[in-house]
Design a protein around this motif. Structure first.
Motif, PDB file in Angstrom:
ATOM      1  N   LEU A  33       0.825  -1.211   0.000  1.00 59.93           N
ATOM      2  CA  LEU A  33       0.000   0.000   0.000  1.00 59.93           C
ATOM      3  C   LEU A  33       0.856   1.257   0.000  1.00 59.93           C
ATOM      4  O   LEU A  33       0.536   2.228  -0.694  1.00 59.93           O
ATOM      5  CB  LEU A  33      -0.946   0.004   1.204  1.00 59.93           C
ATOM      6  N   ILE A  34       1.935   1.250   0.755  1.00 56.55           N
ATOM      7  CA  ILE A  34       2.820   2.422   0.781  1.00 56.55           C
ATOM      8  C   ILE A  34       3.412   2.664  -0.597  1.00 56.55           C
ATOM      9  O   ILE A  34       3.413   3.793  -1.103  1.00 56.55           O
ATOM     10  CB  ILE A  34       3.914   2.251   1.853  1.00 56.55           C
ATOM     11  N   ALA A  35       3.907   1.611  -1.238  1.00 50.25           N
ATOM     12  CA  ALA A  35       4.477   1.750  -2.584  1.00 50.25           C
ATOM     13  C   ALA A  35       3.414   2.209  -3.578  1.00 50.25           C
ATOM     14  O   ALA A  35       3.674   3.074  -4.428  1.00 50.25           O
ATOM     15  CB  ALA A  35       5.091   0.427  -3.031  1.00 50.25           C
ATOM     16  N   SER A  36       2.218   1.671  -3.459  1.00 49.59           N
ATOM     17  CA  SER A  36       1.138   2.051  -4.373  1.00 49.59           C
ATOM     18  C   SER A  36       0.690   3.487  -4.143  1.00 49.59           C
ATOM     19  O   SER A  36       0.367   4.196  -5.099  1.00 49.59           O
ATOM     20  CB  SER A  36      -0.037   1.101  -4.218  1.00 49.59           C
ATOM     21  N   ILE A  37       0.678   3.926  -2.899  1.00 52.25           N
ATOM     22  CA  ILE A  37       0.311   5.317  -2.608  1.00 52.25           C
ATOM     23  C   ILE A  37       1.334   6.275  -3.201  1.00 52.25           C
ATOM     24  O   ILE A  37       0.976   7.319  -3.761  1.00 52.25           O
ATOM     25  CB  ILE A  37       0.145   5.532  -1.084  1.00 52.25           C
ATOM     26  N   ILE A  38       2.606   5.934  -3.100  1.00 56.99           N
ATOM     27  CA  ILE A  38       3.645   6.781  -3.690  1.00 56.99           C
ATOM     28  C   ILE A  38       3.469   6.855  -5.202  1.00 56.99           C
ATOM     29  O   ILE A  38       3.502   7.939  -5.800  1.00 56.99           O
ATOM     30  CB  ILE A  38       5.046   6.263  -3.305  1.00 56.99           C
ATOM     31  N   ALA A  39       3.277   5.702  -5.844  1.00 55.31           N
ATOM     32  CA  ALA A  39       3.086   5.680  -7.301  1.00 55.31           C
ATOM     33  C   ALA A  39       1.814   6.433  -7.687  1.00 55.31           C
ATOM     34  O   ALA A  39       1.800   7.183  -8.672  1.00 55.31           O
ATOM     35  CB  ALA A  39       3.022   4.240  -7.792  1.00 55.31           C
ATOM     36  N   ALA A  40       0.733   6.246  -6.920  1.00 54.34           N
ATOM     37  CA  ALA A  40      -0.525   6.928  -7.223  1.00 54.34           C
ATOM     38  C   ALA A  40      -0.378   8.440  -7.092  1.00 54.34           C
ATOM     39  O   ALA A  40      -0.937   9.193  -7.900  1.00 54.34           O
ATOM     40  CB  ALA A  40      -1.630   6.427  -6.303  1.00 54.34           C
ATOM     41  N   THR A  41       0.355   8.886  -6.099  1.00 55.26           N
ATOM     42  CA  THR A  41       0.562  10.323  -5.911  1.00 55.26           C
ATOM     43  C   THR A  41       1.307  10.918  -7.096  1.00 55.26           C
ATOM     44  O   THR A  41       0.927  11.970  -7.623  1.00 55.26           O
ATOM     45  CB  THR A  41       1.332  10.581  -4.604  1.00 55.26           C
ATOM     46  N   ILE A  42       2.370  10.254  -7.526  1.00 56.77           N
ATOM     47  CA  ILE A  42       3.145  10.743  -8.661  1.00 56.77           C
ATOM     48  C   ILE A  42       2.292  10.778  -9.925  1.00 56.77           C
ATOM     49  O   ILE A  42       2.282  11.764 -10.673  1.00 56.77           O
ATOM     50  CB  ILE A  42       4.405   9.875  -8.858  1.00 56.77           C
ATOM     51  N   MET A  43       1.550   9.691 -10.171  1.00 53.64           N
ATOM     52  CA  MET A  43       0.706   9.657 -11.367  1.00 53.64           C
ATOM     53  C   MET A  43      -0.403  10.699 -11.310  1.00 53.64           C
ATOM     54  O   MET A  43      -0.730  11.324 -12.325  1.00 53.64           O
ATOM     55  CB  MET A  43       0.110   8.257 -11.550  1.00 53.64           C
ATOM     56  N   THR A  44      -0.996  10.910 -10.136  1.00 54.67           N
ATOM     57  CA  THR A  44      -2.081  11.880 -10.014  1.00 54.67           C
ATOM     58  C   THR A  44      -1.585  13.295 -10.253  1.00 54.67           C
ATOM     59  O   THR A  44      -2.263  14.086 -10.921  1.00 54.67           O
ATOM     60  CB  THR A  44      -2.743  11.778  -8.628  1.00 54.67           C
ATOM     61  N   VAL A  45      -0.408  13.619  -9.747  1.00 59.38           N
ATOM     62  CA  VAL A  45       0.148  14.956  -9.974  1.00 59.38           C
ATOM     63  C   VAL A  45       0.394  15.176 -11.459  1.00 59.38           C
ATOM     64  O   VAL A  45       0.038  16.227 -12.021  1.00 59.38           O
ATOM     65  CB  VAL A  45       1.446  15.145  -9.144  1.00 59.38           C
ATOM     66  N   GLY A  46       1.000  14.202 -12.130  1.00 60.66           N
ATOM     67  CA  GLY A  46       1.248  14.336 -13.563  1.00 60.66           C
ATOM     68  C   GLY A  46      -0.031  14.405 -14.371  1.00 60.66           C
ATOM     69  O   GLY A  46      -0.170  15.225 -15.289  1.00 60.66           O
ATOM     70  N   TRP A  47      -0.984  13.551 -14.031  1.00 61.77           N
ATOM     71  CA  TRP A  47      -2.262  13.506 -14.737  1.00 61.77           C
ATOM     72  C   TRP A  47      -3.038  14.806 -14.541  1.00 61.77           C
ATOM     73  O   TRP A  47      -3.633  15.346 -15.484  1.00 61.77           O
ATOM     74  CB  TRP A  47      -3.031  12.306 -14.214  1.00 61.77           C
ATOM     75  N   THR A  48      -3.011  15.341 -13.342  1.00 68.26           N
ATOM     76  CA  THR A  48      -3.700  16.596 -13.066  1.00 68.26           C
ATOM     77  C   THR A  48      -3.027  17.753 -13.787  1.00 68.26           C
ATOM     78  O   THR A  48      -3.704  18.643 -14.316  1.00 68.26           O
ATOM     79  CB  THR A  48      -3.755  16.855 -11.551  1.00 68.26           C
ATOM     80  N   ALA A  49      -1.697  17.744 -13.843  1.00 70.66           N
ATOM     81  CA  ALA A  49      -0.982  18.791 -14.574  1.00 70.66           C
ATOM     82  C   ALA A  49      -1.325  18.738 -16.060  1.00 70.66           C
ATOM     83  O   ALA A  49      -1.551  19.783 -16.693  1.00 70.66           O
ATOM     84  CB  ALA A  49       0.522  18.638 -14.358  1.00 70.66           C
ATOM     85  N   LEU A  50      -1.368  17.538 -16.630  1.00 69.13           N
ATOM     86  CA  LEU A  50      -1.756  17.404 -18.039  1.00 69.13           C
ATOM     87  C   LEU A  50      -3.190  17.874 -18.261  1.00 69.13           C
ATOM     88  O   LEU A  50      -3.493  18.503 -19.284  1.00 69.13           O
ATOM     89  CB  LEU A  50      -1.624  15.951 -18.493  1.00 69.13           C
TER      90      LEU A  50
END
Length: 174
Positions: A33-50
């Motif tokens: 879950l910790i690893a997935s939360i980190i990956a999800a945070t990174i993807m969400t920031v990039g996706w939101t920026a796009l």
């Protein structure tokens, strides 16, 4: 050697504190879950920026021509599929297990990613030509469902394919 029937015998019961490096399902799930939360945070920031840079191509809406609408749906399907796939990879590899709690954790994280992007769309007051939606109207249940229709298909497909820990390569050889 001590006899378990002797009065001096005291059994040694190991607890989690005795060996913190030993793998247990709980530790595996937490680490996944910790690893997935980190990956999800990174993807969400990039996706939101796009989405903020190019909302016309990142938010599903019905266009004047069917081809553009279809392309937007396909973009949503690919994004939902890839994001869910990456989260399943993080969860399964880091937790070193495949289980129903892992699947539930990934699906909840993907739903939180969608919610976070919707909140960002509402907070940035993103407008799309042809849609009369602005501000916090993006947070309506109908608007969340409709503007992410491709994502739902991609998430469902990836969840169905990867919930048991298989990779795309394994599916073609198995």
């Amino acid at each position: 050697m001590l006899d378990p029937r002797s009065p001096d015998f005291e059994p040694v019961i190991e607890t989690d504190e005795d060996n913190p490096r030993e793998w247990t399902p709980q530790r595996g799930l937490i680490n996944g879950l910790i690893a997935s939360i980190i990956a999800a945070t990174i993807m969400t920031v990039g996706w939101t920026a796009l989405t903020r840079i190019s909302p016309l191509s990142m938010i599903f809406h019905v266009c004047d021509d069917a081809q553009s609408t279809f392309i937007l749906a396909v973009i949503g399907i690919v994004i939902g599929f890839v994001m869910t796939w990456i989260l399943f990879i993080c969860m399964h590899r880091v937790s070193r297990m495949v289980s129903r709690p892992c699947t539930i954790g990934v699906v909840v994280l993907v739903l939180l990613m969608i919610l976070a992007r919707q909140i960002a769309i509402a907070a940035f007051d993103i407008k799309i030509d042809g849609l009369d939606v602005s501000g916090w109207e993006w947070m309506g249940l109908r608007r969340i469902i409709v503007s992410n229709v491709g994502l739902w298909v991609g998430i469902g497909g990836a969840t169905y394919l990867f919930r048991e820990g298989e990779s795309i390569v394994d599916m073609f050889y198995g």
